[in-house]
Structures are given as structure tokens and as C-alpha cells.
Scaffold this motif. Structure first.
Motif, PDB file in Angstrom:
ATOM      1  N   ASP A  93       0.853  -1.182   0.000  1.00 33.13           N
ATOM      2  CA  ASP A  93       0.000   0.000   0.000  1.00 33.13           C
ATOM      3  C   ASP A  93       0.892   1.236   0.000  1.00 33.13           C
ATOM      4  OD1 ASP A  93      -1.635   2.191   0.637  1.00 33.13           O
ATOM      5  OD2 ASP A  93      -3.120   0.845   1.535  1.00 33.13           O
ATOM      6  N   LEU A  96       0.637   3.799   2.958  1.00 31.78           N
ATOM      7  CA  LEU A  96       0.999   3.398   4.305  1.00 31.78           C
ATOM      8  C   LEU A  96       2.522   3.381   4.434  1.00 31.78           C
ATOM      9  CD1 LEU A  96      -1.405   0.417   5.113  1.00 31.78           C
ATOM     10  CD2 LEU A  96      -1.795   2.860   5.355  1.00 31.78           C
ATOM     11  N   MET A 104      -0.413  -4.230   9.055  1.00 31.10           N
ATOM     12  CA  MET A 104      -1.707  -4.540   8.446  1.00 31.10           C
ATOM     13  C   MET A 104      -1.765  -6.017   8.036  1.00 31.10           C
ATOM     14  SD  MET A 104      -3.554  -2.781   5.151  1.00 31.10           S
ATOM     15  CE  MET A 104      -2.334  -3.280   3.933  1.00 31.10           C
ATOM     16  N   LEU A 108      -4.330  -8.859   9.370  1.00 28.88           N
ATOM     17  CA  LEU A 108      -5.215  -9.592   8.460  1.00 28.88           C
ATOM     18  C   LEU A 108      -4.978 -11.109   8.510  1.00 28.88           C
ATOM     19  CD1 LEU A 108      -5.283  -7.083   5.472  1.00 28.88           C
ATOM     20  CD2 LEU A 108      -7.103  -7.529   7.128  1.00 28.88           C
ATOM     21  N   HIS A 110      -4.823 -12.202  11.400  1.00 26.16           N
ATOM     22  CA  HIS A 110      -5.489 -12.316  12.692  1.00 26.16           C
ATOM     23  C   HIS A 110      -4.538 -12.634  13.837  1.00 26.16           C
ATOM     24  CE1 HIS A 110      -8.648 -13.498   9.601  1.00 26.16           C
ATOM     25  NE2 HIS A 110      -8.932 -12.267   9.987  1.00 26.16           N
TER      26      HIS A 110
ATOM     27  N   GLN B  22     -13.295 -11.961  13.510  1.00 22.49           N
ATOM     28  CA  GLN B  22     -12.366 -11.798  12.394  1.00 22.49           C
ATOM     29  C   GLN B  22     -12.967 -10.903  11.321  1.00 22.49           C
ATOM     30  OE1 GLN B  22     -11.127 -15.668  10.990  1.00 22.49           O
ATOM     31  NE2 GLN B  22      -9.683 -15.911  12.676  1.00 22.49           N
ATOM     32  N   SER B  25     -12.838  -7.389  12.542  1.00 25.45           N
ATOM     33  CA  SER B  25     -11.451  -6.942  12.572  1.00 25.45           C
ATOM     34  C   SER B  25     -10.948  -6.644  11.154  1.00 25.45           C
ATOM     35  CB  SER B  25     -10.595  -8.023  13.245  1.00 25.45           C
ATOM     36  OG  SER B  25      -9.239  -7.816  12.950  1.00 25.45           O
ATOM     37  N   ASP B  26     -11.220  -7.549  10.214  1.00 30.35           N
ATOM     38  CA  ASP B  26     -10.806  -7.338   8.818  1.00 30.35           C
ATOM     39  C   ASP B  26     -11.405  -6.052   8.262  1.00 30.35           C
ATOM     40  OD1 ASP B  26      -9.532  -9.721   9.027  1.00 30.35           O
ATOM     41  OD2 ASP B  26     -10.925 -10.856   7.762  1.00 30.35           O
ATOM     42  N   TRP B  28     -12.436  -3.470   9.875  1.00 23.79           N
ATOM     43  CA  TRP B  28     -11.852  -2.293  10.525  1.00 23.79           C
ATOM     44  C   TRP B  28     -10.450  -2.004   9.977  1.00 23.79           C
ATOM     45  CZ3 TRP B  28     -11.303   2.190  12.209  1.00 23.79           C
ATOM     46  CH2 TRP B  28     -10.212   2.582  12.988  1.00 23.79           C
ATOM     47  N   ILE B  29      -9.640  -3.049   9.824  1.00 27.61           N
ATOM     48  CA  ILE B  29      -8.274  -2.850   9.318  1.00 27.61           C
ATOM     49  C   ILE B  29      -8.323  -2.264   7.905  1.00 27.61           C
ATOM     50  CG2 ILE B  29      -6.122  -4.023   8.685  1.00 27.61           C
ATOM     51  CD1 ILE B  29      -6.599  -3.890  11.678  1.00 27.61           C
ATOM     52  N   ARG B  32      -9.355   1.357   8.180  1.00 30.23           N
ATOM     53  CA  ARG B  32      -8.307   2.217   8.714  1.00 30.23           C
ATOM     54  C   ARG B  32      -7.308   2.609   7.631  1.00 30.23           C
ATOM     55  NH1 ARG B  32      -4.205   0.401  13.328  1.00 30.23           N
ATOM     56  NH2 ARG B  32      -3.527  -0.818  11.548  1.00 30.23           N
ATOM     57  N   ARG B  33      -7.032   1.653   6.752  1.00 30.16           N
ATOM     58  CA  ARG B  33      -6.107   1.922   5.658  1.00 30.16           C
ATOM     59  C   ARG B  33      -6.641   3.075   4.794  1.00 30.16           C
ATOM     60  NH1 ARG B  33      -7.044  -0.769   0.381  1.00 30.16           N
ATOM     61  NH2 ARG B  33      -5.195  -0.132  -0.743  1.00 30.16           N
TER      62      ARG B  33
END
Ligand SMILES: Nc1ncnc2c1ncn2[C@@H]1O[C@H](COP(=O)(O)OP(=O)(O)OP(=O)(O)O)[C@@H](O)[C@H]1O
Ligand SMILES: [Mg+2]
Lengths: 331, 281
Positions: A93, A96, A104, A108, A110, B22, B25-26, B28-29, B32-33
Motif C-alpha cells: 500500500d 501506508l 496490516m 489480516l 489475525h 475476524q 477486525s478485517d 476495521w483494518i 483504517r487503511r
């Protein structure tokens, strides 16, 4: 146990208005656990396509494949849990920072926030990007971007690692560093499939090499096995005066197997021989008798370059005869 | 590369394990990007802050005199809100195309993340951009005399409807972005779609002033229903020019909600399916 298995993979692209492309044309591949498999082949051979199928990015037109025993077509999500991927072009990215990119990826996978950050820091250090870690990737050089991408593939220390031309664009120091990283991973039990244009890299890293052309494997074996296929030693001499080439050629011809080859510079001659050291002794003695002065002389073993040129050069010709399929739109 | 002693990657403590957690969370991540991108890319900020101010000032100050409508500013604001947030949704189109071009989509697609997360993050990004634009426009509108004359509920209802519509439209643009794959083409093409979509409506002029053919299109244009709903909710309807007697504009709430639901029902699954097969090069 084979951790990667591909059987009869075919991928046909049909771009509008042009001939069909058989990017993969019945590719078979088996990689035992804990080894490094090299994929070697000229541009357009299908290396990237093979990697994309195995990493669940594209669906093959035909054939099947498993990674760690999981079917890549039927259960891509489970495959993604056990693999790490760094594609031919850095997938990062741009907006970023280096650190944020790696964090990140960890999130992802987890891993959770704390663990993702810890791992990102560790990888940034490992790939020597500490000074740049808080700058957006947009401002990174090509090699730095590449390293962030490679680090992204290692975030979970995956069971199986796919690296598509991992060291293209890296400076020599970073390349050696990357080799070390790969060797360490393998000693810890990771299986690696890597494509490369650098034969030295395949020679250094790969336990087994598959030479790909036209979407299928045309030769397979260890580096030594492949080299053995194209014969033994050669003698190479470099003259001081190009005018001696005729005489030197006669000498080499007498002790070699077949016609000596003269390089474009007109001063370097080469001939395949059976017993290298013995032939070299005779050749040197005769050249000296004839007062032919030498700049350099030696025995050369075949390199993977020779293997590569011989194997793929040959197939490329066949391919042209077989021809690409007719224009789809023509009918 | 230096010889850092690596610790084992711990997947135990702090790891996100339940599928539902999950998914959140995915999402949200991925969101955020996009929020970081809004902060770091000046173009987006210009579009989000300056353009809405310019639109409100230009339309209300330049056209107000020429329009034979009393209090054109009040009439106009809902139209400008609608146009701006719909244009804001095109970020999803160009951003998806750009992500494909940059190759980052290939990274996401090899991670064990939820397939919809990247899209949810992207459309949330648009929602954020549009939320900021709405705030700026309402403040500027207030300065030039725009007032909500109904209630706090009317106010929130109108804002929610505008944002919801633009959110659904982001999914349409995201699909377009993944299909066309060129950020430049998307930017040009979206003008070709968005200008007719927003101008052949009641956004800037009363519908009855349009020629017959255009009037029919305008009556059925969901943007008209959106603008009409917002006007009703804000209390910005103009007694001199009641909405025309077409079913869609007499029932603007049902029409616009149906439009939103339809867009989501069609384009969310199409986007997720498309995302599951796109690859960069
Ligand atoms: N999306 C696509 N559409 C059409 N043709 C494609 C597509 N992707 C790859 N190809 C074709 O498939 C063939 C194999 O491509 P691939 O990228 O796998 O080669 P490669 O071995 O990785 O080459 P390189 O060394 O240049 O990276 C090429 O002829 C390429 O043009
Ligand atoms: Mg390639």
C-alpha cells in the motif's frame, strides 16, 4: 509427503481480438516438504501464472493442485492460512508506511495487535529498513519496496512460501541477505517455491529445478543433473592476438569433441572435451610450440546458463512450428 | 539483511479467532487503511473540503438572482448535498482500480481475510469522506442562509438518507472500478455518468421546467426522490413549486429507500464475486 502437488494445470487466456494464450499447458509439479523448488524459464514461460494458480489468485482452466494437502480450487481460504506469497511485482500500500504495511498484514492474518506490531518491528530490522520504516512506501526505492513485500510474505513464518522472482531489483548485498533468509527458513522446515531469472540463484538455493517453457515442465532435476544432461567439460582459451585464431582453432579441434566455437571478439575459443585436465595439458603444450601467446586458459564446467539456453532455445523453435492457435475472432 | 534472532510467531494470546470477530477486525483494518489515505493524500482533502464550499457559494450566489424562485438557496442545498455525496462515491471506483494497478489486491487475496473486507473498508472510506463533506457544506450553507425548519429528527433523517444513498452508490462505483481497472478512465467515465444523473433531476431546478422527455426521466431518477426526501425532511420545500404529481415524487421516501436497497442487493454480491477473481497483472 509432497507439500505442493499440481497435476495437468492448464490456463488459457482469451484476450479480445487476439489469439488464445496457453499460459499453462499441462503443468505437473511435485515439491516434497522442506525443500526448495526452483522454477526456471524464459519470459512468458508461465512461471507467474503457475504461482498465481498455486496461491489461489487465479483459477486454472483445467487440472488440479494441492498445497499442504488442501485443494487450492475448492478451499482457497484454508490454503491462504498456510502460505506466504511475494509476487513478481511488489504488492504494497503506497500510502501506508513500511511498518504500517507489515502491521496490516499481521492483523489480516489475525495475529492480534500486539503480536502484529512485534512481528512488523522484527521484520523491519531483519530487512534493514529501520531508517525508512515510518515513511510512506510511495517514497521508497524499488528495492526497498521489494523488501517490504518480501517481509510481508514472512509475517506468519508460513509453512509454504511462494516467491516470484524474489531478488529481481535487489542490490547484490540485499540479494545475498535474501538468500540467507531463505536458507534459514528452509533449515527451519519451510518449503519454498521460487521462480528466478538468475541461474546462480537457482544453483545456490534450489534442491530441485523445474525448467518451464510454453506452460509446461520441459526438464527437471537437481542443478548437477541438469548440467550433466548437456555434457561434460569444455576448454576455453583467450588469445592475445586475434590473428592466431586460425592456428589455435586447429589445435583445439584436434583435442576436442566437435567444432571449436570462436566468440564474437575473435580471441576466445571454446571446445567440448571428454577429459578436461588431460586435454588442456595437450592444448597448452601445442599452443606453446606454435608460439601462440595466451591471455587466459582454463577448463569450464557447463553452467545452468548453458542448460537454460540449450533447453529453452530448442523448445522455442518447436513452438513456432506448432504455432499459436488461430484467431478466435476469425471464425 | 541482518541476523535478527526471530521469535516464534505467537498465534495464541491476542489472536483473533472467532469468525465474527475476524470479520469485524478485517473490516476495521481495511477501513483504517482508507482513513490513513484520506489524511495523507492532499487531492482527497481538497475534494472533500474545498469543492463543497465552492459549490455552495457558487450556486447560491451566482444562480440565486437568475432563478425565478424565492429563496433559491434553501431549494438548492439538498441538490448540492446530493450531488456532492454522489460524486464522493466515485472514490471507490478509482481507488479499487488504483489498488488493482498497484498490486495490493493480490496481497489481500492471498491472506486468509474475509472476501468482503477490502470492499467494506473502501466504501466506509467514501462514507467518511462524504460525512466530512456534508459537515462542511452544512456549515457553509448556514452562512449563506440555509436553515432546517423542521426538527432535529428531520435534520438527522435527511443527512442519514443522503449518506446511505451515497454509500450504496459506492458499491456501484467499486464494481465499475474493478471492471474498468484504470483509475484515469474511471475518473473521466464517472463524469459522463454523474453529470446527467444529477442534472436531469430536481436537484437544481424545479422539474416542471424541463422538456417532456427529460421530465419523465427526472421523475424516475432516484436522485430526484433523494433530493425530494431531503427537502421534505429539512423543510426546504418551496410552496410556489410543489413537486410534480408523479408517484415517485409523491412517495419519495419509499422510492429512495427502494433504490438504496436495490443497489445494495445487486451490487454488494456482484462486487464480492468480482473481488474473488480479480488479479493485478
Ligand atoms: N491476464 C492475462 N491475459 C492474457 N495473457 C496473459 C495474462 N497473464 C499472462 N498472460 C500470458 O501468459 C503467458 C505466461 O505469462 P507469465 O506471466 O506466467 O510468464 P512468466 O514465465 O512469469 O514470464 P516473466 O519471466 O516475464 O515474468 C505469457 O504469454 C503472457 O503474455
Ligand atoms: Mg513472471
Amino acid at each position: 509427503m509432497n507439500i505442493i502437488e499440481a497435476i495437468g494445470l492448464k490456463k488459457i487466456y482469451s484476450p479480445k481480438g487476439t489469439a488464445k494464450v496457453h499460459a499453462l499447458d499441462g503443468l505437473n509439479l511435485t515439491v516434497p516438504k522442506g525443500t526448495v523448488q526452483g522454477l526456471l524459464g524464459p519470459n512468458g514461460a508461465g512461471k507467474t501464472t503457475a504461482v498465481k494458480v498455486l496461491t489461489t489468485l487465479i483459477q486454472p482452466t483445467e487440472g488440479s493442485a494441492t498445497v499442504a494437502g488442501i485443494d487450492v480450487i475448492r478451499d482457497p481460504k484454508s490454503v491462504r492460512r498456510v502460505i506466504g506469497v511475494s509476487g513478481q511485482y511488489a504488492a504494497v500500500d503506497e500510502n501506508l508506511t513500511g511498518f504500517e504495511n507489515l502491521e496490516m498484514v499481521g492483523r489480516l492474518y489475525h495475529l492480534g495487535k500486539a503480536e502484529s506490531r512485534r512481528r512488523a518491528t522484527e521484520l523491519i530490522e531483519m530487512f534493514e529498513l529501520t531508517a525508512a520504516q515510518n515513511r510512506p512506501v510511495k517514497g521508497f526505492s524499488g528495492g526497498m519496496r521489494r523488501r517490504i513485500d518480501l517481509a510481508g510474505a514472512l509475517v506468519t513464518r508460513p509453512e509454504v512460501l511462494f516467491l516470484d522472482e524474489p531478488t529481481t531489483g535487489l542490490d547484490p548485498r540485499s540479494r545475498l541477505g535474501m538468500w540467507d533468509v531463505i536458507k534459514n527458513l528452509v533449515s527451519d522446515g519451510t518449503t519454498v517455491l521460487l521462480t528466478t531469472q538468475y541461474l546462480e540463484e537457482a544453483d545456490q538455493l534450489a534442491d530441485d529445478i523445474a525448467v518451464i517453457d510454453g506452460g509446461k515442465v520441459i526438464a527437471e532435476g537437481t542443478a548437477d543433473q541438469l548440467k550433466a544432461r548437456i555434457g561434460g567439460h569444455r576448454i576455453e582459451v583467450t588469445l592475445i592476438e586475434a590473428s592466431d585464431a586460425g592456428a589455435a582453432r586447429e589445435v583445439l579441434g584436434r583435442h576436442g569433441e566437435g567444432e571449436p566455437r570462436i566468440d564474437d571478439d575473435g580471441r576466445t575459443l571454446e571446445v567440448p572435451v571428454i577429459d578436461g585436465p588431460r586435454a588442456l595439458q595437450y592444448v597448452l603444450a601445442e599452443l606453446r610450440e606454435g608460439s601462440i601467446e595466451l591471455h587466459d586458459a582454463g577448463i569450464r564446467r557447463p553452467t545452468l546458463d548453458d542448460v537454460f539456453l540449450k533447453l529453452t532455445g530448442h523448445v522455442a523453435e518447436e513452438d513456432q512450428k506448432a504455432g499459436t492457435e488461430e484467431m478466435e475472432t476469425a471464425k | 539483511m541482518s541476523a535478527v534472532t526471530e521469535q516464534r510467531v505467537r498465534t495464541g494470546d491476542g489472536a483473533v479467532t472467532s469468525p465474527m470477530a475476524q470479520w469485524f477486525s478485517d473490516g476495521w483494518i481495511a477501513t483504517r487503511r482508507n482513513l490513513i489515505k484520506i489524511r495523507r493524500v492532499p487531492d482527497i482533502l481538497v475534494f472533500t473540503i474545498l469543492q463543497p464550499i465552492m459549490f455552495v457559494l457558487l450556486f447560491s450566489q451566482v444562480y440565486a438572482g437568475a432563478m425565478a424562485i424565492d429563496d433559491y438557496t434553501s431549494f438548492l442545498m439538498a441538490g448540492i448535498f446530493a450531488q456532492t455525496v454522489i460524486f464522493g462515491s466515485t472514490f471507490s471506483g478509482s481507488a479499487m482500480a488504483q489498488d488493482l494497478k498497484d498490486g495490493i489486491i493480490d496481497r489481500f487475496r492471498t491472506l486468509p481475510m474475509s472476501t468482503s473486507a477490502v470492499l467494506i473498508g473502501r466504501t466506509n472510506g467514501d462514507l467518511m469522506i462524504n460525512g466530512i463533506s456534508m459537515l462542511i457544506m452544512m456549515a457553509t450553507g448556514y452562512i449563506v442562509g440555509w436553515r432546517v425548519t423542521t426538527s432535529i429528527w428531520g435534520f438527522f433523517g435527511g443527512v442519514a438518507l443522503l449518506l446511505l444513498f451515497s454509500y450504496a452508490f459506492s458499491w456501484v462505483m467499486a464494481l465499475l472500478g474493478m471492471s474498468v481497472r484504470s483509475p484515469e478512465v474511471i475518473n473521466n467515465a464517472s463524469f459522463m455518468i454523474l453529470f446527467p444523473l444529477t442534472f436531469i433531476s430536481n436537484a437544481f431546478v424545479p422539474i416542471h421546467t424541463l422538456p417532456d422527455v427529460l421530465r419523465n426521466i427526472a421523475e424516475w431518477n432516484p436522485v430526484s426522490a433523494l433530493v425530494q426526501s431531503a427537502r421534505n425532511l429539512f423543510g426546504n420545500t418551496n410552496p410556489t413549486f410543489p413537486p410534480p404529481e408523479s408517484w415517485t415524487l409523491e412517495h419519495p421516501y419509499i422510492t429512495v429507500l427502494a433504490g438504496i436497497i436495490l443497489m445494495l442487493l445487486i451490487f454488494v454480491p456482484l462486487c464480492v464475486k468480482k473481488f474473488g477473481s480479480v488479479s493485478s497483472r
